[in-house]
Structure formats: structure tokens, C-alpha cells
Write a protein that holds these residues in place. Structure first.
Motif, PDB file in Angstrom:
ATOM      1  N   PHE A  87      40.365  40.282  34.215  1.00 31.16           N
ATOM      2  CA  PHE A  87      40.989  41.599  34.387  1.00 31.16           C
ATOM      3  C   PHE A  87      40.093  42.746  33.896  1.00 31.16           C
ATOM      4  N   PRO A 227      49.817  25.087  34.299  1.00 30.56           N
ATOM      5  CA  PRO A 227      48.639  25.761  33.752  1.00 30.56           C
ATOM      6  C   PRO A 227      48.965  26.902  32.788  1.00 30.56           C
ATOM      7  N   PHE A 231      57.282  31.024  29.022  1.00 28.53           N
ATOM      8  CA  PHE A 231      57.116  32.465  28.830  1.00 28.53           C
ATOM      9  C   PHE A 231      57.200  32.895  27.360  1.00 28.53           C
ATOM     10  N   PHE A 239      53.511  31.835  26.361  1.00 31.73           N
ATOM     11  CA  PHE A 239      52.634  32.567  27.265  1.00 31.73           C
ATOM     12  C   PHE A 239      52.464  34.038  26.880  1.00 31.73           C
ATOM     13  N   PHE A 243      49.104  35.924  25.858  1.00 31.05           N
ATOM     14  CA  PHE A 243      48.547  36.880  26.814  1.00 31.05           C
ATOM     15  C   PHE A 243      48.096  38.152  26.100  1.00 31.05           C
TER      16      PHE A 243
ATOM     17  N   LEU B   8      57.462  32.832  36.160  1.00 33.96           N
ATOM     18  CA  LEU B   8      57.542  34.063  35.343  1.00 33.96           C
ATOM     19  C   LEU B   8      56.213  34.350  34.625  1.00 33.96           C
ATOM     20  N   PRO B   9      55.598  33.355  33.949  1.00 34.94           N
ATOM     21  CA  PRO B   9      54.297  33.642  33.325  1.00 34.94           C
ATOM     22  C   PRO B   9      53.254  34.074  34.354  1.00 34.94           C
ATOM     23  N   TYR B  12      53.918  37.690  35.380  1.00 32.99           N
ATOM     24  CA  TYR B  12      53.567  38.587  34.264  1.00 32.99           C
ATOM     25  C   TYR B  12      52.041  38.700  34.126  1.00 32.99           C
ATOM     26  N   LEU B  13      51.365  37.548  34.222  1.00 32.65           N
ATOM     27  CA  LEU B  13      49.906  37.534  34.061  1.00 32.65           C
ATOM     28  C   LEU B  13      49.226  38.393  35.119  1.00 32.65           C
ATOM     29  N   TYR B  14      49.596  38.162  36.376  1.00 31.50           N
ATOM     30  CA  TYR B  14      48.918  38.899  37.441  1.00 31.50           C
ATOM     31  C   TYR B  14      49.572  40.253  37.734  1.00 31.50           C
ATOM     32  N   VAL B  16      50.881  42.417  34.934  1.00 29.69           N
ATOM     33  CA  VAL B  16      50.329  43.276  33.870  1.00 29.69           C
ATOM     34  C   VAL B  16      48.797  43.233  33.902  1.00 29.69           C
ATOM     35  N   GLY B  17      48.243  42.017  34.019  1.00 31.70           N
ATOM     36  CA  GLY B  17      46.785  41.900  34.111  1.00 31.70           C
ATOM     37  C   GLY B  17      46.274  42.587  35.358  1.00 31.70           C
ATOM     38  N   GLY B  18      47.056  42.476  36.432  1.00 29.81           N
ATOM     39  CA  GLY B  18      46.676  43.106  37.699  1.00 29.81           C
ATOM     40  C   GLY B  18      46.623  44.623  37.580  1.00 29.81           C
ATOM     41  N   HIS B  59      45.683  29.257  39.527  1.00 31.61           N
ATOM     42  CA  HIS B  59      46.914  29.096  38.750  1.00 31.61           C
ATOM     43  C   HIS B  59      48.095  28.739  39.651  1.00 31.61           C
TER      44      HIS B  59
END
Lengths: 619, 70
Positions: A87, A227, A231, A239, A243, B8-9, B12-14, B16-18, B59
């Protein structure tokens, strides 16, 4: 659990490994002529060399212990922290990397002085040094914990012996030795990690109904194949917390503030080579590293699921790596795998020691020294400083040994030292309005609010995303979000109430000037015309000017003009730029296929007469 | 497997990270730190986009494989 301690053969393999690395590193000492070479390797290396040596820096001995533990407990989601760095790569490649490379900033704290003021530099120096020396202490502790069981030497004595071993090659070689030993050790630890995976799969194939990768995959539960972790549950591995702690604070901290990593990129021959190294590393090497550091835990989990009793029920979390390696590998191979653990430690520690030494010379000694000292004197001082750093790290080991686990000690570091620096550097690069009082407030007031959050976890609760608060232990990871928010809030508020710096002061120090940095670096307009590389023989012709002269036709081939920057290297690609030099094009001569270099270029590049040089116009 | 364990993870990852990724891309383009008029920079633009999609795809694939083996 009492872990088996290997055989005599294993002990010899480990000792042989130490001897090889020390000799290898000491050999490259001859390439360190100045402090620039010692700390930055002379800005000359190819992307592939930088990229592989970064592996060894990123994967510490604690990584094997830490990730194997989580892999054993939770399965493939142990890879999360290795797979969430992309990111911020655009901002790193096209923002931070050209800034540090072209402005010739020699350390992160130096950037803080140029961008803000000297007080900001000293605060940044203090926080960065504390972070790095503590990190080195953790590395020593992790490896000593494994080795003292094998050799039966008391823990602290093992720590001291490891510190001495890394000193031998670092003391003489500096960054060039670090890069080449890390290249060697990076390859060793990837090979050893993948070997362990292969042996584990073979073991499962021999003892279960499945074979090959299926033996591994089918013996994990669906939950263990995911992977990403759940949450927000459980509190010690979820997670969303990880994060914010690793994907955001950790990634920015690693890419933008890790002095060791920054120095590695500054050893690249150009910014574009640095970008290639970063892309290759994150896209290919990090996923492989995730397998390397985690697979002992996955194999251990699959063995426990399929073959109860092979691994003891009460297996301590930190013992997973050694226990699994011991079960699946033969004598000698076990020693080799432990030697890879040594590789991980030594390569991470040497990078951090070299980086700490660079900071002490650049950010404490030089600003405070009343008179400029000779290069020779500074180089000598740098070497002794690296020893002093190790001594302090060894002294700190008992403190970190008092934490419940290495994982906890490491987490404490990240959450305590990273957020203020992350906010300071990030807003400094990407927001012109950010001022010196704002960054100082971020460090001081932000740190105070962070400490408050440690004592009153209820302050962190609004950020918790539903993660359970454990009585007496607070929040493990999500505290990073709170820390980032309070530091950024303090910084932004103070910035808005203080007078912004002039454009002149900020020139070249923010992303808004990146497109001008090449001409700032060169000192004249950039020649972007695309030419070809030239293969030339060389002759030494001593001149007063630091120029390399080529024939008119060779310069035409390269589309170069007098005054442009040139990079020459030994034509053997596999040297990766080890024998190379940077200079400026001089006036052309008439001898085609020959470059006139001076004795300084020869001394720096250590060129060999039998081999041609490959010359390329830089800009 | 529950949603909080699987998608959900990922979202959230892609998500917020996105946001961080897209803001970063916009910043380097608007400040001309990356100039698409340069052939070399144009290639880097595609590498950056590819990297994001590569990890998202990796992922997602593993989540689907894990759900499939449930």
C-alpha cells in the motif's frame, strides 16, 4: 519441554558457518575507503544484489521464532505481516527514495534537521538509536536462547560470543561487507527455510495417507488454511489490530524509517535500481520469506493434527521452530538449519549496528565536533562506534530477557518508538504545512499521550474495533491506531497554529519537488536523451578534475555531453557493481573504445586490467 | 466459517489499505513524481497497479481455497 540439543556434527556445522561468514565479510573490507563507502557502500550496487541482501535484513532470528509460533497456533494467517506492504510502495518508490537519494541525506535524523530544525534532529536521533540498539539486543537474545541449549554455554556468554563474531567482519568492512555477507546469508536462509518445508512435507508424506503438498494441505483444518486472521478475535492474534500495528505503522516504519534499509537503498547505483530492488523484494521475496519463517509452524501444526504425540502436548510457543526442525531433519541438516538462524541474526544485527554507527557519526559527532576531522579519523571512529553499539546492546539483553516472550518484547518496541517517527516523517514529506514546532510537539506531547494510553487502556477502547480488553495486559496491537491518531492529531493541530516554512527552506525536501531533484543533484540541467551503454578499455591519466574522458563516438553512442554524470563498472555483470565508480564526463578525446580514468577512480573501483568497463550515462 | 473469519478482513485490508494506496498514487501523479509521459515511469505505473492486484488476488484465492475445503 526439554528440547533435544543436536549432535556433535550439528555443532561443527554451526561453527564452520560462523568461520565462513567472518572470513567472507572481512575480505570485502578493502572496498571501504571512506565513510561514504563504509556506511553506504559507495552508491554503486545493482538492484538484485540490494534486493537479496534486504531479505537477510528483514528476516531476523526473532522472525523464525515469532512466526513459527503464530503459524503453529493459527496456520497460514501467520503470513499476514509479510503480505501487506504494497500500500505504501508508490509513496516510497516515487516520494521518499528519490528524496533521500538525491538530497544526499545520510540519516533519517539528518532529514529531520533539514526539513525542520536541529532540535527535531536530536529528538529523532534519540528515538531512532533507542529503537535500533534495543532491536539488536533482541536479536542477540533470540539466537543465544537457541544456541546456549546446543552448546551448553551460559546465555550471557553466548550473547557476548555472537557479538564478537559479528564484530570481526563489520569492524573492517562496513556496508560493503554487510551487503555481501547479507547476500550470502540471505541465500542461505531462504534455502534452509525452504529445505525445512520440503523435509516437513516429506515427513508428513511418509507418515500419513497423503503425499506431496497434499500431505501438508489436507492435514490443516479449513480455519488454519485462511490467509488472514479472524477480524477481531482473539486479543493476542487478530486481523484488525495487526493491520494497524504492522500493515500501517510497521510498513511505514520499515520503509521510511529503518535506517538500515534506507542505507541499503542508498547503496544502489541509481534511484531506478533502488525501485527495482524494492519491487522485486516486495512482490517476490517477501512472499517467499513468509514461507521461510512460518513453515516450521505449519508443518508442526499438520504433524500435531495428523500424528498426535510426535510433538509434545506442552510444547512451549517459542520452542516450535527448534522442535519441528529437530523432528524432520537428520543430524548435520539440523545444524545447517540452526546455522540459518545464525544467518538471520547476524545479517539483521550487522545492518542495524552499521546504521546505528552511521547515526552516531552523522547526527551526534559531526554536528558537535568543533573542527572537521579527516575521513581516516572518522572511519576509525565509525568502526569503534559499531563496537560500542554492540556493547550497549549486550548490556540491554537481560532487560529484554525479563519480558514474557520475544514476541512481546518486539511488539513493545514497535508500539513505543515507531508512531511518533512515522507521523513526523510522513507529514514532513507529504504536507508542506507541517512545521518544526509541530514535529517537536508530535514527539513530546504525542509520546506523553501514548504513555497515558499504556496506563489507561480505556483511552484506546474507542479504537478497539471490538477487540477484547484483557485485564492487566491492555491492548496488544490496536494501540498502534490510538498512537498514530494522537500523534497525528497533535502534529496537525500545532501545525495549523504555527507559521509555515518558506518554499525556499522546503526546497527539495518534500514530494512536491521530486521532479526537480535530479537537476538539484546534478547541479545543472538533466540530459534525459536515451543513449546506449558503451564497453571500453581503460587507461589511467591523472588529471586535477574528477572526470572520466571518452572518445567523441563513444559519447555520441551514450548521447552524453561534457558535464553529464557517468557510471562505470567492471563488465562482469555478476559482480553487481562491486567494482565501479561514479564521475562526470570530461571533454572528449580521439581514442575510440578507451576511457581515461584517474587514480582515484581506480582506487575506488578496484578495476582489473584484463576486464573492460561498461559505461552508462546517468543524467 | 463466519464472515469475520473470511471476507471481512479481506474487505478491510483492501478497503482501508486501498485508500492509502490510491491516495499515494494520486499524490505521486499530481506532483509529477511519477510522469506517465516518460516511458520508464509508465512501466512503473503498471507495476504498481499490478502489485496491488497481485496481493488482492493471492489473498482472495487462498480464502476461496480454504472455504472450498470446509
Amino acid at each position: 519441554m526439554d528440547i533435544a540439543v543436536g549432535t556433535t556434527l550439528d555443532r561443527y556445522v554451526i561453527l564452520a558457518y560462523f568461520a565462513i561468514v567472518m572470513g567472507f565479510g572481512a575480505y570485502f573490507g578493502k572496498y571501504s575507503k571512506t565513510t561514504s563507502d563504509y556506511f553506504f557502500g559507495g552508491r554503486r550496487f545493482a538492484w538484485w544484489l540490494i534486493s537479496i541482501s534486504i531479505v537477510a535484513t528483514g528476516v531476523g532470528s526473532h522472525s523464525f521464532v515469532k512466526y513459527s509460533t503464530k503459524a503453529y497456533q493459527y496456520g497460514l494467517s501467520s503470513t499476514m505481516t509479510y503480505m501487506n506492504d504494497w500500500f505504501f510502495i508508490p509513496l516510497f518508490m516515487f516520494g521518499w527514495l528519490p528524496i533521500i537519494y538525491y538530497t544526499r541525506v545520510r540519516s533519517i535524523p539528518e532529514y529531520f534537521e533539514r526539513r525542520f530544525n536541529r532540535t527535531a534532529r536530536y529528538l529523532a536521533t534519540m528515538m531512532t538509536l533507542l529503537y535500533m540498539i534495543g532491536y539488536i539486543a533482541i536479536q542477540f537474545l533470540t539466537l543465544a536462547t537457541a544456541l546456549y541449549r546446543i552448546y551448553g554455554i551460559p546465555l550471557m556468554m553466548t550473547v557476548i560470543l555472537i557479538a564478537i563474531a559479528t564484530t570481526v567482519y563489520m569492524h573492517f568492512g562496513g556496508q560493503t561487507s554487510v551487503i555481501f555477507t547479507d547476500l550470502f546469508q540471505g541465500l542461505i536462509l531462504i534455502f534452509a527455510g525452504l529445505l525445512l518445508f520440503f523435509l516437513g512435507i516429506q515427513y508428513l508424506g511418509d507418515h500419513t495417507a497423503f503425499s506431496g503438498l497434499q500431505a501438508f494441505w489436507m492435514n490443516l483444518s479449513p480455519q488454519e488454511k485462511l490467509p488472514l486472521a479472524h477480524f477481531n478475535h482473539p486479543p493476542d492474534f487478530n486481523f484488525v489490530g495487526i493491520f494497524w500495528q504492522d500493515g500501517i505503522a510497521g510498513s511505514v516504519g520499515f520503509l521510511f524509517l529503518n535506517q538500515g534499509l534506507i542505507m541499503r537503498f542508498m547503496a544502489a547505483k541509481s534511484v531506478n535500481e533502488g525501485r527495482k530492488a524494492a519491487a522485486f523484494n516486495v512482490l517476490l521475496i517477501l512472499p517467499i520469506s513468509a514461507i521461510v519463517v512460518s513453515n516450521a509452524g505449519w508443518i508442526g501444526r499438520a504433524i500435531s493434527n495428523a500424528l498426535p504425540g510426535v510433538l509434545p502436548d506442552g510444547l512451549a510457543a517459542n520452542d516450535v521452530f527448534v522442535a519441528v526442525a529437530n523432528v524432520v531433519s537428520a543430524p548435520g541438516v539440523f545444524g545447517f538449519i540452526i546455522a540459518a538462524l545464525c544467518a538471520a541474526l547476524m545479517s539483521t544485527a550487522d545492518t542495524l549496528v552499521n546504521a546505528s554507527s552511521a547515526i552516531i557519526i552523522n547526527d551526534i559527532y559531526r554536528p558537535l565536533a568543533k573542527k572537521a576531522k579527516s575521513e581516516k579519523r572518522e572511519l576509525e571512529l565509525a568502526r569503534w562506534t559499531s563496537i560500542a553499539v554492540k556493547v550497549i546492546a549486550v548490556i540491554l539483553v537481560p532487560f529484554f530477557n525479563s519480558f514474557d516472550s520475544i514476541y512481546e518484547a518486539h511488539g513493545w518496541f514497535h508500539s513505543t518508538f515507531t508512531p511518533p517517527l512515522v507521523v513526523g516523517v510522513f507529514l514532513g514529506i507529504f504536507w508542506k504545512r507541517f512545521t518544526a514546532p509541530a514535529v517537536i510537539a508530535t514527539f513530546v506531547v504525542g509520546a506523553f499521550l501514548m504513555i497515558l494510553g499504556q496506563f489507561i487502556p480505556e483511552l484506546i477502547s474507542p479504537f478497539s474495533h471490538g477487540i477484547e480488553l484483557r485485564p492487566g495486559r491492555g491492548y496488544t496491537y490496536i494501540g498502534a491506531l490510538y498512537n498514530l491518531v494522537v500523534c497525528a492529531s497533535v502534529g496537525v493541530i500545532v501545525a495549523l497554529f504555527t507559521k509555515p516554512d518558506s518554499e525556499e527552506k522546503l526546497y527539495g525536501l518534500t514530494i512536491f519537488d521530486v521532479h526537480k531533484l535530479k537537476s538539484i543533484f546534478k547541479g545543472s540541467p538533466v540530459n534525459e536523451e536515451k543513449g546506449k551503454n558503451a564497453l571500453v578499455k581503460w587507461k589511467v591519466k591523472d588529471t586535477d578534475n574528477n572526470v572520466i574522458r571518452f572518445s567523441k563516438s563513444d559519447m555520441d553512442l551514450m548521447k552524453a555531453l561534457p558535464g553529464d554524470l557517468v557510471y562505470v563498472q567492471d563488465s562482469r555483470w555478476w559482480l553487481g557493481g562491486l567494482k565501479s565508480a561514479h564521475s562526470t564526463f570530461g571533454e572528449p578525446h580521439n581514442e575510440d573504445g578507451v576511457a581515461y580514468i584517474n587514480s582515484m577512480h581506480l582506487d575506488h573501483g578496484q578495476f582489473v586490467e584484463a576486464y573492460q568497463l561498461k559505461a552508462e550515462k546517468e543524467m | 466459517m463466519e464472515f469475520a473469519n473470511t471476507w471481512l478482513p479481506f474487505i478491510y485490508l483492501y478497503g482501508v489499505g486501498g485508500i492509502a494506496f490510491v491516495l499515494g498514487m494520486l499524490l505521486i501523479l499530481r506532483t509529477k513524481a511519477l510522469r506517465v509521459s516518460f516511458e520508464r515511469d509508465k512501466k512503473w505505473l503498471w507495476v504498481l497497479i499490478y502489485g496491488f492486484l497481485f496481493y488482492a488476488g493471492l489473498h482472495a484465492t487462498f480464502i476461496l481455497l480454504a472455504i472450498g475445503s470446509y
